[in-house]
Design an enzyme around this catalytic site. Structure first.
Site, PDB file in Angstrom:
ATOM      1  N   ARG A 150       0.832  -1.198   0.000  1.00  0.00           N
ATOM      2  CA  ARG A 150       0.000   0.000   0.000  1.00  0.00           C
ATOM      3  C   ARG A 150       0.865   1.246   0.000  1.00  0.00           C
ATOM      4  NH1 ARG A 150      -0.189   4.272   3.080  1.00  0.00           N
ATOM      5  NH2 ARG A 150      -2.162   5.315   3.403  1.00  0.00           N
ATOM      6  N   HIS A 154       2.655   6.101  -2.078  1.00  0.00           N
ATOM      7  CA  HIS A 154       3.697   7.117  -1.936  1.00  0.00           C
ATOM      8  C   HIS A 154       4.826   6.999  -2.950  1.00  0.00           C
ATOM      9  CE1 HIS A 154       1.764   8.369   1.726  1.00  0.00           C
ATOM     10  NE2 HIS A 154       1.826   7.132   2.198  1.00  0.00           N
TER      11      HIS A 154
END
Length: 117
Positions: free
Chosen positions: A76, A81
């Site tokens: 994730r 990011h």
């Protein structure tokens, strides 16, 4: 108190896995990589999986050390990011090799923990 119980979060993971499997059913890796709509939908489901994982209590996670909790959360983080570093081959391999075995493990967590209360 969290907005969703950890059991609901595990259900969210199971739903996301099912949706990923449905999206890629019958397509090849090459077809997957050439379809940005499917790629983005799958990546979104990985974000859901990772976010839900982060909300499973540590005591539950520690009781099931064979489930790759940290890796799920880590994926994730990369998708969210470090999106420019996402390897679609790694995503595909995860779908093919890791997600199928995760389903019965998560179902076992739900069955064991709910019946144990």
């Amino acid at each position: 108190m969290p907005s969703r119980d950890w059991r609901q979060r595990i259900q969210d993971i199971l739903v996301s896995i099912t949706e990923i499997e449905q999206r890629i059913n019958g397509i090849t890796f090459e077809e997957f990589t050439k379809n940005p709509t499917i790629v983005k939908a799958v990546l979104y489901d990985f974000v859901v999986i990772g976010e839900a994982t982060r909300n499973i209590p540590n005591e539950i996670q520690s009781r099931y050390p064979l489930i790759p909790w940290r890796l799920m959360g880590g994926m994730r983080n990369v998708v969210t990011h470090e999106y420019f570093q996402v390897s679609l081959m790694r995503v595909w391999e995860t779908i093919q090799n890791d997600l199928p075995s995760l389903v019965p493990q998560l179902q076992e967590v739900l069955q064991t923990e709910v019946s144990g209360e």
